[in-house]
Design an enzyme around this catalytic site. Structure first.
Site, PDB file in Angstrom:
ATOM      1  N   ASP A   1      50.614  42.826  43.749  1.00 14.06           N
ATOM      2  CA  ASP A   1      49.653  41.707  43.287  1.00 14.06           C
ATOM      3  C   ASP A   1      50.395  41.031  42.462  1.00 14.06           C
ATOM      4  O   ASP A   1      51.103  41.162  41.805  1.00 14.06           O
ATOM      5  CB  ASP A   1      48.300  41.952  43.567  1.00 14.06           C
ATOM      6  CG  ASP A   1      47.106  40.758  43.424  1.00 14.06           C
ATOM      7  OD1 ASP A   1      47.427  39.723  43.797  1.00 14.06           O
ATOM      8  OD2 ASP A   1      46.349  41.135  42.764  1.00 14.06           O
TER       9      ASP A   1
ATOM     10  N   ARG B   1      32.726  33.924  46.606  1.00 16.74           N
ATOM     11  CA  ARG B   1      33.993  34.231  45.946  1.00 16.74           C
ATOM     12  C   ARG B   1      33.459  33.726  44.475  1.00 16.74           C
ATOM     13  O   ARG B   1      33.174  32.438  44.255  1.00 16.74           O
ATOM     14  CB  ARG B   1      34.936  33.505  46.493  1.00 16.74           C
ATOM     15  CG  ARG B   1      36.293  33.765  45.462  1.00 16.74           C
ATOM     16  CD  ARG B   1      37.578  33.061  45.986  1.00 16.74           C
ATOM     17  NE  ARG B   1      37.949  34.145  46.853  1.00 16.74           N
ATOM     18  CZ  ARG B   1      39.505  34.382  47.178  1.00 16.74           C
ATOM     19  NH1 ARG B   1      40.276  33.393  46.747  1.00 16.74           N
ATOM     20  NH2 ARG B   1      39.949  35.246  48.091  1.00 16.74           N
TER      21      ARG B   1
ATOM     22  N   CYS C   1      48.636  40.823  49.120  1.00 18.04           N
ATOM     23  CA  CYS C   1      47.352  40.148  49.474  1.00 18.04           C
ATOM     24  C   CYS C   1      47.594  38.822  49.835  1.00 18.04           C
ATOM     25  O   CYS C   1      47.086  37.734  50.351  1.00 18.04           O
ATOM     26  CB  CYS C   1      46.195  40.538  48.553  1.00 18.04           C
ATOM     27  SG  CYS C   1      46.428  40.049  46.758  1.00 18.04           S
TER      28      CYS C   1
ATOM     29  N   GLN D   1      39.621  41.944  51.773  1.00 16.72           N
ATOM     30  CA  GLN D   1      41.147  42.176  51.843  1.00 16.72           C
ATOM     31  C   GLN D   1      41.601  43.431  52.272  1.00 16.72           C
ATOM     32  O   GLN D   1      42.668  43.589  52.887  1.00 16.72           O
ATOM     33  CB  GLN D   1      41.768  41.843  50.479  1.00 16.72           C
ATOM     34  CG  GLN D   1      43.231  41.983  50.315  1.00 16.72           C
ATOM     35  CD  GLN D   1      43.973  40.772  51.072  1.00 16.72           C
ATOM     36  OE1 GLN D   1      43.496  39.765  50.886  1.00 16.72           O
ATOM     37  NE2 GLN D   1      44.868  41.054  52.029  1.00 16.72           N
TER      38      GLN D   1
ATOM     39  N   ARG E   1      43.203  39.009  58.032  1.00 14.13           N
ATOM     40  CA  ARG E   1      41.951  38.652  57.130  1.00 14.13           C
ATOM     41  C   ARG E   1      40.761  38.112  58.199  1.00 14.13           C
ATOM     42  O   ARG E   1      39.734  38.153  58.143  1.00 14.13           O
ATOM     43  CB  ARG E   1      42.304  37.446  56.232  1.00 14.13           C
ATOM     44  CG  ARG E   1      43.325  37.982  54.914  1.00 14.13           C
ATOM     45  CD  ARG E   1      42.872  39.125  54.084  1.00 14.13           C
ATOM     46  NE  ARG E   1      41.401  39.001  53.772  1.00 14.13           N
ATOM     47  CZ  ARG E   1      41.195  38.099  52.675  1.00 14.13           C
ATOM     48  NH1 ARG E   1      42.143  37.551  52.204  1.00 14.13           N
ATOM     49  NH2 ARG E   1      39.953  38.084  52.428  1.00 14.13           N
TER      50      ARG E   1
ATOM     51  N   HIS F   1      37.899  43.084  45.865  1.00 17.18           N
ATOM     52  CA  HIS F   1      38.052  42.078  46.988  1.00 17.18           C
ATOM     53  C   HIS F   1      38.029  43.089  48.474  1.00 17.18           C
ATOM     54  O   HIS F   1      39.137  43.167  48.992  1.00 17.18           O
ATOM     55  CB  HIS F   1      39.624  41.596  46.730  1.00 17.18           C
ATOM     56  CG  HIS F   1      39.890  40.507  47.564  1.00 17.18           C
ATOM     57  ND1 HIS F   1      38.993  39.925  48.385  1.00 17.18           N
ATOM     58  CD2 HIS F   1      40.980  39.986  47.931  1.00 17.18           C
ATOM     59  CE1 HIS F   1      39.523  38.826  48.981  1.00 17.18           C
ATOM     60  NE2 HIS F   1      41.007  38.890  48.455  1.00 17.18           N
TER      61      HIS F   1
HETATM   62  N1  NVA Z   1      44.302  39.455  41.913  1.00 16.82           N
HETATM   63  C1  NVA Z   1      44.289  38.167  42.772  1.00 16.82           C
HETATM   64  C2  NVA Z   1      43.791  38.318  44.039  1.00 16.82           C
HETATM   65  C3  NVA Z   1      44.069  37.112  44.975  1.00 16.82           C
HETATM   66  C4  NVA Z   1      43.776  37.210  46.351  1.00 16.82           C
HETATM   67  C5  NVA Z   1      43.319  37.547  41.928  1.00 16.82           C
HETATM   68  O1  NVA Z   1      42.102  37.723  41.722  1.00 16.82           O
HETATM   69  O2  NVA Z   1      43.524  36.340  41.601  1.00 16.82           O
HETATM   70  N1   CP Z   2      44.263  37.017  49.893  1.00 17.44           N
HETATM   71  C1   CP Z   2      43.322  36.179  49.625  1.00 17.44           C
HETATM   72  O1   CP Z   2      42.320  36.452  49.269  1.00 17.44           O
HETATM   73  O2   CP Z   2      43.869  34.803  49.607  1.00 17.44           O
HETATM   74  P1   CP Z   2      43.039  33.244  49.188  1.00 17.44           P
HETATM   75  O3   CP Z   2      43.136  33.554  47.659  1.00 17.44           O
HETATM   76  O4   CP Z   2      43.914  32.462  49.626  1.00 17.44           O
HETATM   77  O5   CP Z   2      41.579  33.719  49.753  1.00 17.44           O
END
Ligand code: NVA
Ligand code: CP
Length: 339
Positions: free
Chosen positions: A229, A106, A270, A136, A322, A133
């Site tokens: 989101d 990540r 998400c 997800q 998830r 992502h």
């Molecule tokens: N768009 C958000 C998704 C988090 C799961 C981010 O990248 O922060």
């Molecule tokens: N939805 C998601 O990716 O959550 P986290 O940021 O908690 O991993």
């Protein structure tokens, strides 16, 4: 279906049949878990989780999923390893690939997860980058399938920052699985045209539609799913909040919007979501911008508290999924024998 040795870094690399296979495998693993049937099918394997950004769901899903499969897990956070500071991603990949059977990443750059896959020689799973992502989406689609019983032909609206990792990945996933996708946002937040073109081509083959609108009522009329989101994603500077609230506050998902969808519609996100003042960021944003933008006064941003707490909302079922879907990705790509 043989996905052994494959990485999972964007859904663009997977066929509709392969994506459906992963969703169905997740469903089987979920049933086994509920029935208390163990599936320690990868007990000779070890994986490493690289996190440059924070996470609750993704990290826990990988850890619990790996442990359920009998694997050993190492977690490396934003500090504590040499990667990026004293060692390139390419060198890190060549080291970790000699110790581990799989790598989760990540971080920021899609290029980094691609380099890890290229140089490690083991399956690499994208746990979120600025661009995509993909794990997800498997959880989201498993949830939709559990609720409606099918995916092809579902009318799906994503409302909000449509060119972030979620907007991009949901559009790709929808095109692949024949879901009719609508993005609702101001034009400047629509996805990049070259990705749209790729998705339009895929959608043509699977028989679905992809379209964009700035009109929130038109874009949510009689749909099955409304998904949103956060307005500002991890890694974006704090300074963008003002502009983003200005662009998106009228696109906040509220009860009026949910009632505009089908009576059987569901609300998805998400997570994490800003829907109250119970978070540091939610509280400080509502304090700073609440007078100028009344919708965010109570810490409610992309979705109201009423919607997320309503019967429309399936966000916690989605969050649980998830784990089942990430487990399926690891099992399939590490080649665990499963009947
Ligand atoms: N768009 C958000 C998704 C988090 C799961 C981010 O990248 O922060
Ligand atoms: N939805 C998601 O990716 O959550 P986290 O940021 O908690 O991993």
């Amino acid at each position: 279906m043989n996905l052994k040795t494959r990485s999972f870094i964007t859904l663009l690399d997977y066929t509709p049949e392969e994506i459906n296979y992963l969703i169905n495998l997740s469903s089987k693993l979920k049933s086994e878990k509920y029935e208390g049937i163990p599936h320690k099918l990868l007990s000779d394997k070890n994986i490493v989780l690289l996190f440059q950004k924070d996470s609750t769901r993704t990290r826990c899903a990988f850890e619990v999923g790996a442990l359920d499969l009998g694997m050993g897990v190492t977690f490396l956070g934003p500090s504590g390893s040499q990667m990026n500071k004293k060692e390139s991603v390419k060198d890190t990949a060549r080291v970790l690939g000699r110790m581990y059977d799989g790598i989760e990443f990540r971080g920021y750059k899609q290029k980094d997860v691609e380099s890890l896959a290229k140089y490690s020689g083991v399956p690499v799973w994208n746990g979120l980058t600025d661009k995509y992502h993909p794990t997800q989406i498997l959880a989201d689609f498993l949830t939709i399938k559990e609720i409606f019983g099918y995916l092809k032909g579902i009318n799906f609206t994503y409302i909000g920052d449509s060119r972030n990792n979620m907007g991009n990945s949901l559009m790709i996933g929808s095109a692949k699985l024949g879901i009719n996708f609508i993005a609702v946002a101001p034009k400047e937040l629509w996805p990049e045209q070259n990705l749209v073109d790729i998705c339009l081509k895929i959608a043509k083959e699977t028989g679905s539609t992809i379209r964009f609108t700035e009109d929130k009522m038109e874009g949510t009329k009689d749909v099955d799913v409304i998904y949103t989101d956060v307005w500002v994603s991890m890694g974006e500077p704090k300074e963008v909040w003002n502009t983003r609230i200005e662009q998106l506050n009228k696109y906040q998902v509220d009860m009026e919007l949910m009632k505009n969808a089908k009576s059987t519609a569901i609300f998805m996100h998400c997570l994490p979501a800003f829907h109250d003042k119970e978070t540091d960021v939610g509280a400080s944003i509502s304090e700073e911008f609440g007078d100028k933008f009344p919708r965010v006064k109570n810490g409610e941003m992309e979705v109201t508290d009423e919607v997320i707490e309503s019967n429309y909302s399936v966000v916690f079922q989605e969050a649980e999924n998830r784990m089942h879907t990430i487990k399926a990705v690891m099992l399939a790509t590490l080649g665990g024998e499963y009947e």
